[in-house]
Design a protein around this motif. Structure first.
Motif, PDB file in Angstrom:
ATOM      1  N   ARG A 152       0.793  -1.226   0.000  1.00  0.00           N
ATOM      2  CA  ARG A 152       0.000   0.000   0.000  1.00  0.00           C
ATOM      3  C   ARG A 152       0.830   1.283   0.000  1.00  0.00           C
ATOM      4  O   ARG A 152       0.341   2.333  -0.379  1.00  0.00           O
ATOM      5  CB  ARG A 152      -0.927   0.041   1.226  1.00  0.00           C
ATOM      6  CG  ARG A 152      -1.871  -1.128   1.358  1.00  0.00           C
ATOM      7  CD  ARG A 152      -2.818  -1.277   0.200  1.00  0.00           C
ATOM      8  NE  ARG A 152      -3.643  -0.101   0.052  1.00  0.00           N
ATOM      9  CZ  ARG A 152      -4.297   0.207  -1.051  1.00  0.00           C
ATOM     10  NH1 ARG A 152      -4.228  -0.580  -2.100  1.00  0.00           N
ATOM     11  NH2 ARG A 152      -5.029   1.290  -1.129  1.00  0.00           N
ATOM     12  N   TYR A 153       2.054   1.216   0.501  1.00  0.00           N
ATOM     13  CA  TYR A 153       2.837   2.429   0.682  1.00  0.00           C
ATOM     14  C   TYR A 153       4.253   2.257   0.136  1.00  0.00           C
ATOM     15  O   TYR A 153       4.693   1.146  -0.167  1.00  0.00           O
ATOM     16  CB  TYR A 153       2.919   2.800   2.170  1.00  0.00           C
ATOM     17  CG  TYR A 153       1.565   2.934   2.807  1.00  0.00           C
ATOM     18  CD1 TYR A 153       0.745   4.009   2.505  1.00  0.00           C
ATOM     19  CD2 TYR A 153       1.091   1.976   3.700  1.00  0.00           C
ATOM     20  CE1 TYR A 153      -0.517   4.131   3.074  1.00  0.00           C
ATOM     21  CE2 TYR A 153      -0.162   2.100   4.274  1.00  0.00           C
ATOM     22  CZ  TYR A 153      -0.962   3.176   3.962  1.00  0.00           C
ATOM     23  OH  TYR A 153      -2.190   3.294   4.518  1.00  0.00           O
ATOM     24  N   ARG A 154       4.961   3.352   0.072  1.00  0.00           N
ATOM     25  CA  ARG A 154       6.334   3.347  -0.422  1.00  0.00           C
ATOM     26  C   ARG A 154       7.218   2.490   0.488  1.00  0.00           C
ATOM     27  O   ARG A 154       7.262   2.696   1.705  1.00  0.00           O
ATOM     28  CB  ARG A 154       6.845   4.775  -0.482  1.00  0.00           C
ATOM     29  CG  ARG A 154       8.185   4.889  -1.131  1.00  0.00           C
ATOM     30  CD  ARG A 154       8.527   6.335  -1.319  1.00  0.00           C
ATOM     31  NE  ARG A 154       9.790   6.431  -2.022  1.00  0.00           N
ATOM     32  CZ  ARG A 154      10.308   7.562  -2.418  1.00  0.00           C
ATOM     33  NH1 ARG A 154       9.666   8.694  -2.205  1.00  0.00           N
ATOM     34  NH2 ARG A 154      11.460   7.577  -3.030  1.00  0.00           N
ATOM     35  N   ALA A 155       7.944   1.548  -0.100  1.00  0.00           N
ATOM     36  CA  ALA A 155       8.728   0.565   0.654  1.00  0.00           C
ATOM     37  C   ALA A 155       9.772   1.220   1.557  1.00  0.00           C
ATOM     38  O   ALA A 155       9.953   0.798   2.702  1.00  0.00           O
ATOM     39  CB  ALA A 155       9.393  -0.413  -0.300  1.00  0.00           C
ATOM     40  N   SER A 156      10.445   2.249   1.071  1.00  0.00           N
ATOM     41  CA  SER A 156      11.489   2.878   1.887  1.00  0.00           C
ATOM     42  C   SER A 156      10.899   3.537   3.130  1.00  0.00           C
ATOM     43  O   SER A 156      11.512   3.511   4.200  1.00  0.00           O
ATOM     44  CB  SER A 156      12.283   3.897   1.067  1.00  0.00           C
ATOM     45  OG  SER A 156      11.430   4.907   0.565  1.00  0.00           O
ATOM     46  N   TYR A 157       9.707   4.099   3.012  1.00  0.00           N
ATOM     47  CA  TYR A 157       9.053   4.709   4.171  1.00  0.00           C
ATOM     48  C   TYR A 157       8.655   3.629   5.180  1.00  0.00           C
ATOM     49  O   TYR A 157       8.822   3.803   6.382  1.00  0.00           O
ATOM     50  CB  TYR A 157       7.798   5.472   3.744  1.00  0.00           C
ATOM     51  CG  TYR A 157       8.036   6.727   2.925  1.00  0.00           C
ATOM     52  CD1 TYR A 157       9.297   7.107   2.485  1.00  0.00           C
ATOM     53  CD2 TYR A 157       6.964   7.533   2.582  1.00  0.00           C
ATOM     54  CE1 TYR A 157       9.481   8.259   1.732  1.00  0.00           C
ATOM     55  CE2 TYR A 157       7.144   8.694   1.830  1.00  0.00           C
ATOM     56  CZ  TYR A 157       8.405   9.050   1.405  1.00  0.00           C
ATOM     57  OH  TYR A 157       8.580  10.182   0.677  1.00  0.00           O
ATOM     58  N   VAL A 158       8.110   2.534   4.680  1.00  0.00           N
ATOM     59  CA  VAL A 158       7.710   1.430   5.548  1.00  0.00           C
ATOM     60  C   VAL A 158       8.937   0.889   6.270  1.00  0.00           C
ATOM     61  O   VAL A 158       8.925   0.694   7.487  1.00  0.00           O
ATOM     62  CB  VAL A 158       7.019   0.310   4.738  1.00  0.00           C
ATOM     63  CG1 VAL A 158       6.785  -0.918   5.601  1.00  0.00           C
ATOM     64  CG2 VAL A 158       5.702   0.806   4.148  1.00  0.00           C
ATOM     65  N   PHE A 159      10.011   0.650   5.517  1.00  0.00           N
ATOM     66  CA  PHE A 159      11.215   0.075   6.124  1.00  0.00           C
ATOM     67  C   PHE A 159      11.790   0.998   7.196  1.00  0.00           C
ATOM     68  O   PHE A 159      12.249   0.524   8.230  1.00  0.00           O
ATOM     69  CB  PHE A 159      12.279  -0.242   5.070  1.00  0.00           C
ATOM     70  CG  PHE A 159      13.478  -0.929   5.668  1.00  0.00           C
ATOM     71  CD1 PHE A 159      13.423  -2.274   5.983  1.00  0.00           C
ATOM     72  CD2 PHE A 159      14.634  -0.224   5.945  1.00  0.00           C
ATOM     73  CE1 PHE A 159      14.510  -2.914   6.565  1.00  0.00           C
ATOM     74  CE2 PHE A 159      15.728  -0.849   6.529  1.00  0.00           C
ATOM     75  CZ  PHE A 159      15.666  -2.197   6.832  1.00  0.00           C
TER      76      PHE A 159
END
Length: 193
Positions: free
Chosen positions: A33-40
């Motif tokens: 659902r969201y940008r991977a770098s933000y999630v990580f």
């Protein structure tokens, strides 16, 4: 001084213990659902906090009321499942663009999910025990945090790769059912424990 041997042993033990855990699923769901770098970033920060607590507290973490931890985790997973199942479907099956979701909102969601869901988890208790056993907090902390970041990264990358081959609607429904199952299981552990 960091002991590479202790770091490697801790990495291997924590990685294998965390791999089948709910973390990979949480990262996968958020990354669809969201940008991977933000999630990580959020997930990595939460794991750093967990490792710091585990290393600092040592074996004291094993005394935490597990029923409360299981109940909170269960409620969070049930809430996540409800959001996924009952959200309005858009006509376009596309991940929200990064500009639609701020870094702090997405990273904060990942941070809070992992912070609560992993508190008192087996790997946190294991890290505390390893810190007590090796009496090398820096090496144990480094090995544990790298292992947890690796598992989270695998879940997030797996979520992005899966999304390219499977419709988002199907991924969302399956994730909701898995979260529902994890929520029920966690609440059962809270009641039965």
């Amino acid at each position: 001084m960091i002991s590479l041997t202790v770091t490697a042993v801790v990495f291997g033990v924590v990685f294998l213990a965390e791999l089948p855990d709910k973390t990979a699923l949480a990262g996968l769901v958020l990354a669809t659902r969201y940008r991977a770098s933000y999630v990580f970033a959020g997930v990595a920060a939460a794991f750093a906090v967990h490792v710091a607590l585990a290393v600092a507290a040592g074996s004291v973490l094993t005394l935490l009321p597990q029923q409360l931890v299981h109940a909170l985790t269960g409620l969070l997973f049930l809430g996540g499942a409800a959001v996924l199942l009952f959200r309005k479907d858009d006509d376009e099956e596309e991940v929200r663009k990064p500009e639609d979701q701020s870094f702090w909102k997405v990273a904060g969601a990942g941070f809070m999910l992992i912070l609560v869901a992993e508190f008192g988890d087996l790997t946190q208790i294991m890290t505390a025990n390893l810190a007590a056993r090796y009496d090398d907090p820096l090496s144990v902390g480094l090995g544990a945090v790298l292992a947890l970041w690796a598992v989270a990264g695998l879940g997030i990358v797996g979520g992005k790769a899966l999304m390219k081959r499977v419709p988002l609607k199907l991924i969302t429904r399956i994730a909701a059912l898995l979260m529902l199952g994890l929520g029920v299981w966690s609440l059962w552990e809270a009641v039965a424990g």
